[in-house]
Structure formats: structure tokens, C-alpha cells
Design a protein around this motif. Structure first.
Motif, PDB file in Angstrom:
ATOM      1  N   ARG A  31     -77.952 -29.217  52.107  1.00 34.08           N
ATOM      2  CA  ARG A  31     -76.777 -28.380  51.814  1.00 34.08           C
ATOM      3  C   ARG A  31     -77.180 -27.149  51.009  1.00 34.08           C
ATOM      4  NH1 ARG A  31     -72.766 -31.372  48.317  1.00 34.08           N
ATOM      5  NH2 ARG A  31     -71.609 -29.416  48.419  1.00 34.08           N
ATOM      6  N   ARG A  32     -78.207 -27.318  50.177  1.00 35.89           N
ATOM      7  CA  ARG A  32     -78.669 -26.156  49.400  1.00 35.89           C
ATOM      8  C   ARG A  32     -79.609 -25.274  50.226  1.00 35.89           C
ATOM      9  NH1 ARG A  32     -78.231 -26.806  43.656  1.00 35.89           N
ATOM     10  NH2 ARG A  32     -77.573 -28.874  43.007  1.00 35.89           N
ATOM     11  N   LYS A 138     -90.124 -21.048  36.353  1.00 31.14           N
ATOM     12  CA  LYS A 138     -89.128 -20.177  36.994  1.00 31.14           C
ATOM     13  C   LYS A 138     -88.427 -19.300  35.963  1.00 31.14           C
ATOM     14  CE  LYS A 138     -86.861 -21.370  40.685  1.00 31.14           C
ATOM     15  NZ  LYS A 138     -86.920 -20.231  41.643  1.00 31.14           N
ATOM     16  N   ALA A 310     -87.878 -28.887  43.871  1.00 35.16           N
ATOM     17  CA  ALA A 310     -87.332 -27.535  43.700  1.00 35.16           C
ATOM     18  C   ALA A 310     -88.312 -26.500  44.249  1.00 35.16           C
ATOM     19  CB  ALA A 310     -87.040 -27.259  42.228  1.00 35.16           C
ATOM     20  N   ASP A 314     -87.791 -23.739  47.232  1.00 41.06           N
ATOM     21  CA  ASP A 314     -88.188 -22.326  47.087  1.00 41.06           C
ATOM     22  C   ASP A 314     -89.126 -21.897  48.218  1.00 41.06           C
ATOM     23  OD1 ASP A 314     -86.751 -21.728  44.841  1.00 41.06           O
ATOM     24  OD2 ASP A 314     -88.469 -21.590  43.490  1.00 41.06           O
ATOM     25  N   ARG A 317     -87.417 -21.408  51.476  1.00 40.12           N
ATOM     26  CA  ARG A 317     -86.684 -20.139  51.541  1.00 40.12           C
ATOM     27  C   ARG A 317     -87.604 -18.947  51.710  1.00 40.12           C
ATOM     28  NH1 ARG A 317     -82.812 -21.992  47.012  1.00 40.12           N
ATOM     29  NH2 ARG A 317     -81.093 -22.786  48.250  1.00 40.12           N
ATOM     30  N   THR A 320     -90.573 -17.559  55.208  1.00 38.73           N
ATOM     31  CA  THR A 320     -90.352 -16.621  56.311  1.00 38.73           C
ATOM     32  C   THR A 320     -90.291 -15.174  55.830  1.00 38.73           C
ATOM     33  OG1 THR A 320     -87.978 -16.911  56.068  1.00 38.73           O
ATOM     34  CG2 THR A 320     -89.074 -18.299  57.705  1.00 38.73           C
ATOM     35  N   ASN A 325     -93.054  -9.340  49.129  1.00 39.98           N
ATOM     36  CA  ASN A 325     -91.804  -9.393  48.372  1.00 39.98           C
ATOM     37  C   ASN A 325     -91.562 -10.732  47.678  1.00 39.98           C
ATOM     38  OD1 ASN A 325     -90.949  -6.770  48.778  1.00 39.98           O
ATOM     39  ND2 ASN A 325     -90.100  -7.267  50.790  1.00 39.98           N
ATOM     40  N   ARG A 326     -92.543 -11.627  47.782  1.00 39.06           N
ATOM     41  CA  ARG A 326     -92.373 -12.912  47.104  1.00 39.06           C
ATOM     42  C   ARG A 326     -92.652 -12.763  45.610  1.00 39.06           C
ATOM     43  NH1 ARG A 326     -96.093 -15.958  51.489  1.00 39.06           N
ATOM     44  NH2 ARG A 326     -94.610 -15.937  53.223  1.00 39.06           N
TER      45      ARG A 326
ATOM     46  N   GLU B 142     -81.528 -22.969  41.330  1.00 37.97           N
ATOM     47  CA  GLU B 142     -82.846 -23.074  41.961  1.00 37.97           C
ATOM     48  C   GLU B 142     -83.722 -24.119  41.281  1.00 37.97           C
ATOM     49  OE1 GLU B 142     -84.621 -19.099  42.432  1.00 37.97           O
ATOM     50  OE2 GLU B 142     -82.632 -18.253  42.090  1.00 37.97           O
ATOM     51  N   ARG B 317     -86.442  -8.136  45.401  1.00 37.22           N
ATOM     52  CA  ARG B 317     -87.326  -9.004  46.201  1.00 37.22           C
ATOM     53  C   ARG B 317     -86.638  -9.535  47.438  1.00 37.22           C
ATOM     54  NH1 ARG B 317     -89.584 -11.706  41.057  1.00 37.22           N
ATOM     55  NH2 ARG B 317     -91.467 -10.467  40.749  1.00 37.22           N
ATOM     56  N   THR B 320     -84.897  -7.416  51.367  1.00 41.58           N
ATOM     57  CA  THR B 320     -85.519  -7.220  52.680  1.00 41.58           C
ATOM     58  C   THR B 320     -85.636  -8.523  53.465  1.00 41.58           C
ATOM     59  OG1 THR B 320     -87.687  -7.503  51.670  1.00 41.58           O
ATOM     60  CG2 THR B 320     -86.894  -5.239  51.932  1.00 41.58           C
ATOM     61  N   ASN B 325     -81.936 -16.999  54.573  1.00 43.52           N
ATOM     62  CA  ASN B 325     -82.926 -17.695  53.742  1.00 43.52           C
ATOM     63  C   ASN B 325     -82.808 -17.371  52.261  1.00 43.52           C
ATOM     64  OD1 ASN B 325     -84.178 -19.172  55.755  1.00 43.52           O
ATOM     65  ND2 ASN B 325     -85.465 -17.448  56.351  1.00 43.52           N
ATOM     66  N   VAL B 327     -81.076 -17.493  48.442  1.00 48.47           N
ATOM     67  CA  VAL B 327     -80.372 -18.505  47.653  1.00 48.47           C
ATOM     68  C   VAL B 327     -78.872 -18.250  47.828  1.00 48.47           C
ATOM     69  CG1 VAL B 327     -80.024 -19.467  45.356  1.00 48.47           C
ATOM     70  CG2 VAL B 327     -82.251 -18.497  45.975  1.00 48.47           C
ATOM     71  N   PRO B 328     -78.103 -19.249  48.264  1.00 44.44           N
ATOM     72  CA  PRO B 328     -76.669 -19.003  48.477  1.00 44.44           C
ATOM     73  C   PRO B 328     -75.974 -18.647  47.155  1.00 44.44           C
ATOM     74  CG  PRO B 328     -77.361 -21.115  49.446  1.00 44.44           C
ATOM     75  CD  PRO B 328     -78.495 -20.629  48.605  1.00 44.44           C
ATOM     76  N   ALA B 331     -75.059 -21.627  45.298  1.00 42.14           N
ATOM     77  CA  ALA B 331     -76.138 -22.620  45.296  1.00 42.14           C
ATOM     78  C   ALA B 331     -76.198 -23.438  46.582  1.00 42.14           C
ATOM     79  CB  ALA B 331     -76.057 -23.546  44.089  1.00 42.14           C
ATOM     80  N   PHE B 332     -75.053 -23.695  47.190  1.00 42.86           N
ATOM     81  CA  PHE B 332     -74.987 -24.467  48.429  1.00 42.86           C
ATOM     82  C   PHE B 332     -74.616 -23.517  49.565  1.00 42.86           C
ATOM     83  CE2 PHE B 332     -74.552 -27.375  45.022  1.00 42.86           C
ATOM     84  CZ  PHE B 332     -75.045 -28.591  45.448  1.00 42.86           C
ATOM     85  N   GLN B 333     -75.042 -23.833  50.773  1.00 42.51           N
ATOM     86  CA  GLN B 333     -74.693 -23.017  51.929  1.00 42.51           C
ATOM     87  C   GLN B 333     -73.167 -22.913  52.015  1.00 42.51           C
ATOM     88  OE1 GLN B 333     -77.028 -21.486  53.830  1.00 42.51           O
ATOM     89  NE2 GLN B 333     -78.608 -22.364  52.505  1.00 42.51           N
TER      90      GLN B 333
END
Lengths: 434, 434
Positions: A31-32, A138, A310, A314, A317, A320, A325-326, B142, B317, B320, B325, B327-328, B331-333
Motif C-alpha cells: 500500500r505504501r 535518513k 524501509a 526506498d 522507489r 527506476t 538525482n538519487r 519513509e 531530486r 524528474t 514512484n 513517495v505518496p 504515505a500510502f498510494q
């Protein structure tokens, strides 16, 4: 989207915790993350009867897993520097992303690993390597990205903190508590890594790099353990309004970076002075945010798994995205790392607690005060106890203002040469952590 | 890479802090982000003589800035719901990313804003809206992504915490400290938002959504202020080993989500009970990580700017990357949000502190105990003070085990109907935060 396939290397405490969390919270995690995270294969040398791996394919060959073309992300949880290093380097070479909880590996071989990862365009994530379930990497690398970091100070070894908490709360001796910690499974049979500060120095090395944007330099970290601490000093510290913690301190100064792990007096009213038992906490002081503190379980099966998973989310996400840009491995762009030097301990600055055992003569205090003042060391407070009955010696406890370590070392040498001072002078650093 | 162009709307405290941090730490930020972040334009209704904006173009029309095609990211720092909402919606409509510190806007209009942002593929970042310089939204969204979150509890209003700290440490009355807080600039001329818990409820609403994956539902939050708290209750709590804090609590239960802000007794040995003055702290309990705590400055010029600028780096970051992908926002989609209901306060569960003023008659305790036991309320401890001289009334203080609010409400009604009980029964919730 189809699930991401993960291979877990090592099914010990953290490995089985990771497997269990991924299984139990699979729906929540999807879901996340927007897609599932599936354990496609596990490599383990010995089977773990405590972990029900169901129908997940198992191999005893960690390299088979790293070479498995179906696997996108390798989770390295075997520990140590040797096989782990080979494994991680080969995973990267194979174009796989890596998540690891291995602080020693990152602290010692991180520069090489991150260079290779950059070359291959893959991510190496290591939140679990410092302070277990607390997402402090983080926080430091992203959450505080606006700041010029002034210092980081952390209780980052649960075993050591458990021992110091018991010593203070129950007046027990170090050796006595260590034996209990070993019986409880908090301390290893060989407790050197924990009580001598090596484990904390690994973690501090990592924190310092991402705080200040410097390469990992574990070999330059100063470490001093807690085995020499006495209940007498714990008690005197308490009487002066301080707690003794085994603290990792990394500080940026104009001259360089201080990188040191040692017992430390902290004012008792600071939040971090009240972090007890096996818990961990990291304070970060930035020029914009001021002081922040991050607290939680620093080790254990599921807290560490929380950080590993976690990181997996990350990576899922970011995998791709354009590598440029990471979030950089060491928080700063690799070509923007600083060559600000790590300072030797003699060039570090701190306040000090000194305990001097002196004969009960008039004039001793004057001699002591004169030695300190000659070296520009200012006394913040002084506590002189009654003569102890059995030897007629007077413990004299001094707190100094901040001064370079080399001046204190010189003063201690001179103090120990006084005929009225008996035995070594005890020196414990003091940090106010404002 | 060429710098990202940012427009700042509002040059008050946080706006000028953001401008200053971006300028002072420009090099550090570019070393992290891999490219510069440049303030291309500022919109301000009144000029801020405290902020030297140099040659940065200024407009008095916030909408001109939102329509400026050169600007990639809008920083909304004007506050309020009306113009801010219009501004943010238009920025999104124009395809711009948004960073905001506006908790009221997010708590009240967040669902609409995030839906529009999703439609347009842009990011709305809001770390600065909760707990200032503490990167707690990032931690929850996250850093703890592996966890099923059980509860969140936070001291998330610095004004309220300053008042409670002064009341406890100095025995001062609420009204007296409030006046000082207003003089110091900690409290607004109209202190309602702070002392009645509305500001905290805005922040708690946001934390609850990202903790549990539910839509923002500020209108369902229960709020109770601190204006009724007396120094007597603060003192009794202390004597029982507790501190009173104005706590926001969000808890997930089988029945639904508790969402409540109220004065709360917390055991004095909990770290969060020792968060004093204007400082903030948020505890998060997850099924894997256990309890973690995040502490720091919850407001102020540069701590809040720290969060705004960290969000800017994140947006730089992520802008682009494929929107799917990222982070929603919550937190969740968005299609995986939960419809687990927010519970009314009567359906929430807590332990309770009750103070009853009773006539000094034998038999009162028996009547009280009987009323509680009839409703299945177990007493954890009881403290009966000497009769107070002026009125002959005996303050009787009870701590209960956990029970549904509706049972306590019923019990209080029955207690107040007793002829030996004088005046209202004081009820303060108790949370142990294990």
C-alpha cells in the motif's frame, strides 16, 4: 506493477526479522510502495529453526543468490568484512542494488563500495547499520539537508548503555553488569567491540561522513572504552548533576573534524542523558534546525528489520530514477566530498572531569590550581570530599571549561608528578550538548 | 546542471528564514542536491525590513509569482486557508511543485490539494507543517515504512508546552504564564489556536493520515485545551509520578482511529515527559521498530526554514522522476487509503486521572468505588489528601486503568450527583506510552 524480487543473504536474527516483517506487513508495505516486495531466495549457511520460510527457495551458497538473474535487490545480513565485502562487490558488479545492516563493512570498505555502486548505477542502502530502528541516516542525509551540521553526538551502542545504566541506577560494578549483559544476550562472549567503543566508532564514522560530507575514515576515529569506569566516578558525576554515557561525538571545527568515542559526562537534564537501558539516541546540531534528537531501539530483530525494509521501499522507489538525482550515498555528491581532515585526539576540544587522589595536605589545591592555570585551563567547579578513612587520601574532583586535549594531557602529566598526588588522575570528557 | 528556480510567497518569519538559509548555505545545499536552488522571485504584501533580499525580484502580487513561467517550485508561506488555498491550487494547475509550512491548509484542504497535485503530476511537500525543524513527516512516511503504526503521540505546540513547563517548574497559574508567553512572542494576542489545541489538532490530523493511510479528517479531531488546568492538578500529578503535557494522540484500534488532543498525564520517567519549554517531540510506535521519539524545535524562523529547504531538496531530486514512484503525499498510494473511521471521543479508550472534591464523611470512598466498579472501571491507585482548612473538603485523586471514555463520562455524572461530592469532577486522561 509486478513485485520486486529480493534475495536475503543470512538468516540470523536480523535476517529472520526482515523475512518476518516483509511477510507480516506485506499488504501494508505494498500500500505504501505501490508494488509488492517478494523474497525470491534466501541464502543461509546454517538453517534457522526459529524462522518459518515456507516455500521460499533456500540456497547455502550466498554467491548463487548474488548471481541469480531474477533478483533485483540483495539484502546483506551475514556481517563481517570478508565474505560480506566480496558478496556486496559482486552484487554491485552484477548490477543489483544492495541493502545492508553491516556497519563494520560500510565504515571500513564504504568508500570502495560506493565508488563501485556509482560506476554501476546502483544503490547501496545502509540505514540499518546505525541505531537499528531509528531512521537517523535518513534524518541526517535528507531531513536536515538544509543545514550545515555542527555536531552529532550519539548513544549508539545498546550494550554499553545498558551497563552504564545499571552502574548508575544500582551502584553495580562494570564487570558484574557485563556478566549479566552476556547472560541476557545483550553482550557477546567477546565484548570488546561493544565495551571498547569499536562498534560505536563504526557507526560514528558513518554518521560523520553523511553529516559533514567527508569520506569514511574509520581508522582515524579515537575510541576509548568503558571498562575502566568506576562506580565512584559514576557517583561523583551524579553528585555534580551529570550522567556518564558512552558517547560518540563528531564535531566540525575550523581545524578539522573531531571523531571520538569515549565515556562522557552530560548534564543530567539533557534528554540524551536520560536515555537508559539498551536504547539508543542520536543528537544532531545544525545551523538552521538547532538541536534535534532521534531515539529508539538501536538493535534487535525487528527494530533492525524495520530499517532494512524501509531501505527496501526506498530502493524500490528510486531504482527506476536517474542515478544522478538519487540521494548520494554519503549525503553529498561524490565529487563534492570535503578533504577537511579528521583531527587526532590531542587536537580535539572538550571540557573535562578530573579526579585526583591527593594526600590531605594544605597547599595541594594551590599546586593543582597553578598547574592548570599555567596551561590556560579554567576551572568550572571543584568538589573536595572528606578524606577516605582507609588511606587518608582526599578525592578532589574538578570540572574544567573547554580546552584542547593536549593541554589537559600535559596538565595530567604534571599533576601525576606531584608528590602529594597518588596514583593516576582520572580524566573523563564533558559535553554540554547545548 | 542549472539551478532550480523557486518563488517564495510570504516574507514573514518563516519566509525570511527560508531566504536566509538558502542564501547562507547555498554551497552546502548544492553539494548535497547536485544543483543550486535559486530564489527567482519573492511575493510579499508588506516589505520585511529584517530581511535583506538583495537583488531578488519582488512583487506584491502572489498570483504573479504563481504564473511566472520561469519558476519551478512555489514556497507557500503566507498562512491561512483562503488566499493560500487559491494560490496553491493555481500553482498546481500551472504544473508547479509546491512546498508549504501551512498545517491548517493541509489539515483542512489537503485531500483536495493532493488530488489535484496527483492529476497534474506535481509534488506538494509539507514537512514544515508539523513540528518545525524535526523531520518527523519523513520519519513516519519513509523511515518507518516497514511498520504497521500502532500510535503516534506528540507535544506539537510549543506555546502550550512552554506554559505547562512554567506551571510545573514554578507553580505559576495558567493565566499568568500565558501573559508572559504573549510578551515573549511565543503566544499570539489571540491564543485560542495554541491553548485550545486547534493548532495541535491540525498537526495531529496530518500525522494520523500518514501514519495510518487515512484521508485528512480535521473535523473529526477531538480537542480540549489547557486553559482549565490548575496548579493543584499539576502538583498532584507530580506527586503521583506523572507530568501533564498537552498531547496529541492518534491510535489505531480494531474499531477505528482515535484522534484527540488534550492535557495528558505521562509517567515522569518517559523521555517525552521531560520535553520542556517550547520544544516539540513526537513518539511513534510501530509493530517492528517499537517506540521511537523525534525531538527538536517545533517552530521559529530557522528551524521551520530547515524543513522548508529540506523539502525543496527532496522536490529537486524527485521532480524528474516518474510520479508513480514518488513517495505518496499521505504515505500510502492514493488508491490504497483506508476508510477505517475516526472514532468519536466517547468511543476512545484511555486511563484517567479523576479529582473529586468530597465532604470529609466516612462512606464517601465506598460510594465512589461502587460507582466506578458498577461501570467496570478499575482503580489503579488512589490518593486522599488532608481536608483543606477553609472549606473542609477532601480532594480525592484516583487513577483508573484503561476504559472507554463513555464509561468514565457516565461515572463522572453519577459522582457529581452524590450529595457528598461538591463541584465538578476533574478528568484528565493518562497515557503510559510504553
Amino acid at each position: 506493477m509486478k513485485p520486486v524480487k529480493v534475495g536475503i543473504c543470512g538468516l540470523g536474527t536480523v535476517g529472520s526479522g526482515t523475512f518476518n516483517v516483509l511477510k507480516r506487513n506485506a499488504e501494508e508495505i505494498a500500500r505504501r510502495a505501490g508494488r509488492g516486495i517478494e523474497v525470491a531466495q534466501i541464502a543461509q549457511r546454517r538453517s534457522n529453526p526459529k524462522c518459518d520460510t515456507g516455500t521460499t527457495p533456500i540456497t547455502s551458497d550466498v554467491f548463487a543468490l548474488v548471481d541469480n538473474p531474477d533478483i533485483d535487490i540483495i539484502v546483506e545480513l551475514i556481517g563481517g568484512y570478508t565474505v560480506a565485502r566480496e558478496l556486496v562487490m559482486r552484487a554491485i558488479e552484477n548490477g543489483k542494488h544492495v541493502v545492508t545492516a553491516n556497519k563494520a563493512l560500510i565504515a571500513v570498505h564504504g568508500n570502495e563500495i560506493f565508488a563501485k555502486a556509482r560506476e554501476k548505477g546502483v544503490i547501496v542502502a545502509f540505514e540499518a547499520s546505525v541505531a537499528g530502528g531509528i531512521p537517523v541516516i535518513k534524518a541526517l542525509r535528507e531531513g536536515l539537508a538544509a543545514n550545515r551540521i555542527n555536531w552529532v553526538a550519539g548513544i549508539i551502542n545498546g550494550t554499553g548503555n545498558f551497563i552504564l545504566t545499571e552502574m548508575r541506577e544500582k551502584g553495580r560494578a562494570f564487570e558484574d553488569v557485563l556478566k549479566e549483559a552476556q547472560a541476557l544476550g545483550y553482550a557477546e562472549a567477546d565484548p570488546t567491540f561493544d565495551v571498547e567503543g569499536i562498534d560505536a566508532a563504526h557507526k560514528l564514522t558513518i554518521l560523520a561522513s553523511i553529516a559533514f560530507g567527508i569520506p569514511l575514515q574509520f581508522d582515524k576515529a579515537y575510541t576509548e572504552g568503558i571498562a575502566q569506569l568506576t562506580t565512584a566516578d559514576v557517583g561523583y558525576a551524579e553528585a555534580l548533576g551529570y550522567r556518564i554515557k558512552h558517547l560518540g561525538v563528531a564535531r566540525s571545527t575550523a581545524q578539522g573534524i573531531e571523531l571520538r568515542v569515549h565515556p562522557t559526562l552530560i548534564p543530567a537534564d539533557r534528554l540524551i542523558a536520560n536515555v537508559n537501558g539498551v536504547m539508543n539516541a542520536v543528537m544532531v546540531n545544525g545551523d538552521a534546525a538547532g538541536s534535534t534528537l532521534f531515539y529508539g531501539a538501536g538493535a534487535g530483530m525487528e527494530p533492525t528489520a524495520s530499517a532494512v525494509v524501509a531501505d527496501l521501499v526506498d530502493v524500490v522507489r528510486a531504482m527506476t530514477s536517474d542515478p544522478e538525482n538519487r540521494v548520494p550515498h554519503l549525503a553529498f555528491q561524490p565529487d563534492a566530498l570535503s578533504d577537511h581532515p579528521v583531527l587526532p585526539i590531542e587536537a580535539c576540544e572538550s571540557a573535562y572531569y578530573l579526579r585526583i587522589q591527593a594526600k590531605d595536605h594544605p597547599g595541594v589545591l594551590a599546586q593543582v590550581a597553578s598547574i592548570l592555570s599555567e596551561r590556560g585551563i579554567n576551572i568550572e567547579s571543584i568538589m573536595q570530599k572528606e578524606a577516605e578513612e582507609h588511606d587518608g587520601l582526599v578525592p578532589m574532583i574538578l570540572l574544567t571549561h573547554r580546552v584542547l586535549e593536549q593541554h589537559i594531557s600535559g596538565a595530567i602529566e604534571a599533576l601525576e608528578a606531584l608528590s602529594d598526588v597518588i596514583g593516576p588522575v582520572v580524566r573523563i570528557r564533558v559535553e554540554h550538548l547545548n
